[in-house]
Write a protein that holds these residues in place. Structure first.
Motif, PDB file in Angstrom:
ATOM      1  N   PHE A 115       1.111  -1.138  -0.743  1.00 46.82           N
ATOM      2  CA  PHE A 115       0.144  -0.456  -0.202  1.00 46.82           C
ATOM      3  C   PHE A 115       0.613   1.073  -0.081  1.00 46.82           C
ATOM      4  N   GLN A 116       0.711   2.190  -0.945  1.00 43.06           N
ATOM      5  CA  GLN A 116       1.058   3.150  -1.028  1.00 43.06           C
ATOM      6  C   GLN A 116       0.255   4.892  -1.160  1.00 43.06           C
ATOM      7  N   PRO A 117       0.653   6.093  -0.347  1.00 42.06           N
ATOM      8  CA  PRO A 117       0.066   6.784  -0.012  1.00 42.06           C
ATOM      9  C   PRO A 117      -0.392   7.315  -1.534  1.00 42.06           C
ATOM     10  N   HIS A 118      -1.380   8.434  -1.545  1.00 42.98           N
ATOM     11  CA  HIS A 118      -1.813   8.939  -3.031  1.00 42.98           C
ATOM     12  C   HIS A 118      -0.776  10.249  -3.049  1.00 42.98           C
ATOM     13  N   GLU A 119       0.457  10.433  -3.452  1.00 37.95           N
ATOM     14  CA  GLU A 119       1.281  10.987  -3.619  1.00 37.95           C
ATOM     15  C   GLU A 119       1.680  11.208  -5.325  1.00 37.95           C
ATOM     16  N   ALA A 120       2.675  12.416  -5.646  1.00 32.50           N
ATOM     17  CA  ALA A 120       2.555  12.050  -6.160  1.00 32.50           C
ATOM     18  C   ALA A 120       4.543  11.432  -6.262  1.00 32.50           C
ATOM     19  N   SER A 121       4.791  11.338  -6.018  1.00 31.54           N
ATOM     20  CA  SER A 121       6.448  10.289  -5.681  1.00 31.54           C
ATOM     21  C   SER A 121       6.131   8.709  -6.011  1.00 31.54           C
ATOM     22  N   ALA A 122       5.034   8.517  -5.488  1.00 36.09           N
ATOM     23  CA  ALA A 122       4.394   6.831  -5.693  1.00 36.09           C
ATOM     24  C   ALA A 122       3.915   7.134  -6.714  1.00 36.09           C
ATOM     25  N   ALA A 123       3.049   7.439  -7.491  1.00 39.13           N
ATOM     26  CA  ALA A 123       2.360   7.663  -8.278  1.00 39.13           C
ATOM     27  C   ALA A 123       3.220   8.142  -9.755  1.00 39.13           C
ATOM     28  N   GLY A 124       4.224   8.420  -9.027  1.00 38.72           N
ATOM     29  CA  GLY A 124       5.255   8.746 -10.547  1.00 38.72           C
ATOM     30  C   GLY A 124       6.479   6.833 -10.772  1.00 38.72           C
ATOM     31  N   LYS A 125       6.794   6.842  -9.441  1.00 40.56           N
ATOM     32  CA  LYS A 125       7.431   5.155  -9.666  1.00 40.56           C
ATOM     33  C   LYS A 125       6.313   4.177  -9.905  1.00 40.56           C
ATOM     34  N   ILE A 126       4.505   4.100  -9.395  1.00 38.19           N
ATOM     35  CA  ILE A 126       4.120   3.467 -10.480  1.00 38.19           C
ATOM     36  C   ILE A 126       4.081   3.487 -11.858  1.00 38.19           C
ATOM     37  N   LEU A 127       3.922   4.248 -12.599  1.00 34.33           N
ATOM     38  CA  LEU A 127       4.068   4.880 -13.790  1.00 34.33           C
ATOM     39  C   LEU A 127       5.201   3.668 -14.812  1.00 34.33           C
ATOM     40  N   LYS A 128       6.324   4.462 -13.742  1.00 33.34           N
ATOM     41  CA  LYS A 128       8.156   3.921 -14.606  1.00 33.34           C
ATOM     42  C   LYS A 128       8.087   2.149 -14.329  1.00 33.34           C
TER      43      LYS A 128
ATOM     44  N   ASN B 180      -7.103   1.880  -6.583  1.00 39.68           N
ATOM     45  CA  ASN B 180      -7.393   2.291  -5.495  1.00 39.68           C
ATOM     46  C   ASN B 180      -8.179   2.455  -4.337  1.00 39.68           C
ATOM     47  N   ILE B 181      -7.357   2.336  -3.487  1.00 41.04           N
ATOM     48  CA  ILE B 181      -7.974   2.015  -2.173  1.00 41.04           C
ATOM     49  C   ILE B 181      -8.087   3.602  -1.535  1.00 41.04           C
ATOM     50  N   PRO B 182      -9.689   3.769  -1.233  1.00 42.03           N
ATOM     51  CA  PRO B 182     -10.108   5.538  -0.731  1.00 42.03           C
ATOM     52  C   PRO B 182      -9.884   4.845   0.282  1.00 42.03           C
ATOM     53  N   GLY B 183      -9.564   6.358   1.554  1.00 41.66           N
ATOM     54  CA  GLY B 183      -9.588   5.994   3.246  1.00 41.66           C
ATOM     55  C   GLY B 183      -8.246   5.651   3.591  1.00 41.66           C
ATOM     56  N   PRO B 184      -8.074   4.650   4.676  1.00 40.89           N
ATOM     57  CA  PRO B 184      -6.938   4.592   4.933  1.00 40.89           C
ATOM     58  C   PRO B 184      -6.951   2.944   5.137  1.00 40.89           C
ATOM     59  N   ILE B 185      -6.039   2.362   5.204  1.00 31.27           N
ATOM     60  CA  ILE B 185      -5.665   1.120   5.209  1.00 31.27           C
ATOM     61  C   ILE B 185      -6.106  -0.353   5.618  1.00 31.27           C
ATOM     62  N   PRO B 186      -7.103  -0.994   4.517  1.00 32.12           N
ATOM     63  CA  PRO B 186      -7.801  -1.826   5.052  1.00 32.12           C
ATOM     64  C   PRO B 186      -6.483  -3.060   5.886  1.00 32.12           C
ATOM     65  N   ALA B 187      -7.493  -3.725   6.844  1.00 30.54           N
ATOM     66  CA  ALA B 187      -6.869  -4.642   7.704  1.00 30.54           C
ATOM     67  C   ALA B 187      -5.910  -6.028   6.703  1.00 30.54           C
ATOM     68  N   GLU B 188      -6.467  -5.811   5.812  1.00 29.28           N
ATOM     69  CA  GLU B 188      -5.370  -6.892   5.386  1.00 29.28           C
ATOM     70  C   GLU B 188      -4.273  -6.079   5.268  1.00 29.28           C
ATOM     71  N   GLY B 189      -3.975  -4.801   4.440  1.00 28.80           N
ATOM     72  CA  GLY B 189      -2.232  -4.367   4.222  1.00 28.80           C
ATOM     73  C   GLY B 189      -2.123  -4.705   5.599  1.00 28.80           C
ATOM     74  N   PHE B 190      -2.470  -4.849   6.878  1.00 28.42           N
ATOM     75  CA  PHE B 190      -1.228  -5.031   7.917  1.00 28.42           C
ATOM     76  C   PHE B 190      -1.413  -6.951   7.880  1.00 28.42           C
ATOM     77  N   GLN B 191      -2.196  -7.635   7.840  1.00 29.78           N
ATOM     78  CA  GLN B 191      -1.141  -9.649   7.399  1.00 29.78           C
ATOM     79  C   GLN B 191      -0.185  -9.525   7.429  1.00 29.78           C
ATOM     80  N   ARG B 192       0.114 -10.881   8.621  1.00 28.50           N
ATOM     81  CA  ARG B 192       1.613 -11.318   8.441  1.00 28.50           C
ATOM     82  C   ARG B 192       1.700 -11.814   6.776  1.00 28.50           C
ATOM     83  N   THR B 193       2.986 -11.545   6.176  1.00 32.64           N
ATOM     84  CA  THR B 193       3.325 -12.258   4.970  1.00 32.64           C
ATOM     85  C   THR B 193       3.610 -13.062   4.001  1.00 32.64           C
ATOM     86  N   ARG B 194       5.643 -13.096   5.889  1.00 37.64           N
ATOM     87  CA  ARG B 194       5.736 -14.297   5.857  1.00 37.64           C
ATOM     88  C   ARG B 194       4.639 -15.320   6.068  1.00 37.64           C
ATOM     89  N   ALA B 195       5.643 -16.739   5.473  1.00 40.30           N
ATOM     90  CA  ALA B 195       4.545 -18.056   6.175  1.00 40.30           C
ATOM     91  C   ALA B 195       5.455 -18.591   7.318  1.00 40.30           C
TER      92      ALA B 195
END
Length: 118
Positions: A71-84, A93-108
């Protein structure tokens, strides 16, 4: 002087003044807080990709696994990196705060569980 040119000269000062006022108002004010986030998921392999593109992916947090969202915030720097790297990622596009799935454990899981000390 034709009627059209008189209208254009009459309107032109107001157009340039409003444009200038808008551009200075935007630049003088502080940027508003990010209203939402981009959910960026890598979908392609990095084989054969230039090193500069790999560095951009790592700066976005997508250097490790395919399919893991970041999850990246709506900023010009993040948008430029995504375009690259737009050919290698999927963006939502996720409006509002990061949903709970963004904080889940990502390791096995480790494969074992510590029950207690001896």
């Amino acid at each position: 002087m034709s009627a059209v040119s008189r209208i254009i000269t009459a309107i032109r000062p107001t157009l340039t003044a409003s444009t200038r006022a808008y551009s200075t108002a935007v630049s003088s004010e502080a940027a508003p807080a990010a209203a939402g986030h981009y959910k960026v998921t890598r979908t392609r392999s990095l084989i054969g990709v230039p090193k500069s593109t790999i560095k951009v992916l790592k700066s976005l947090g997508l250097g490790r696994k395919i399919g893991r969202p970041v999850f990246q915030p709506h900023e010009a720097s993040a948008a430029g990196k995504i375009l690259k790297v737009k050919e290698l990622v999927k963006v939502e596009n996720i409006p509002g705060p990061i949903p709970a799935e963004g904080f889940q454990r990502t390791r096995a899981t480790k494969g074992y569980k510590v029950v207690g000390k001896l």
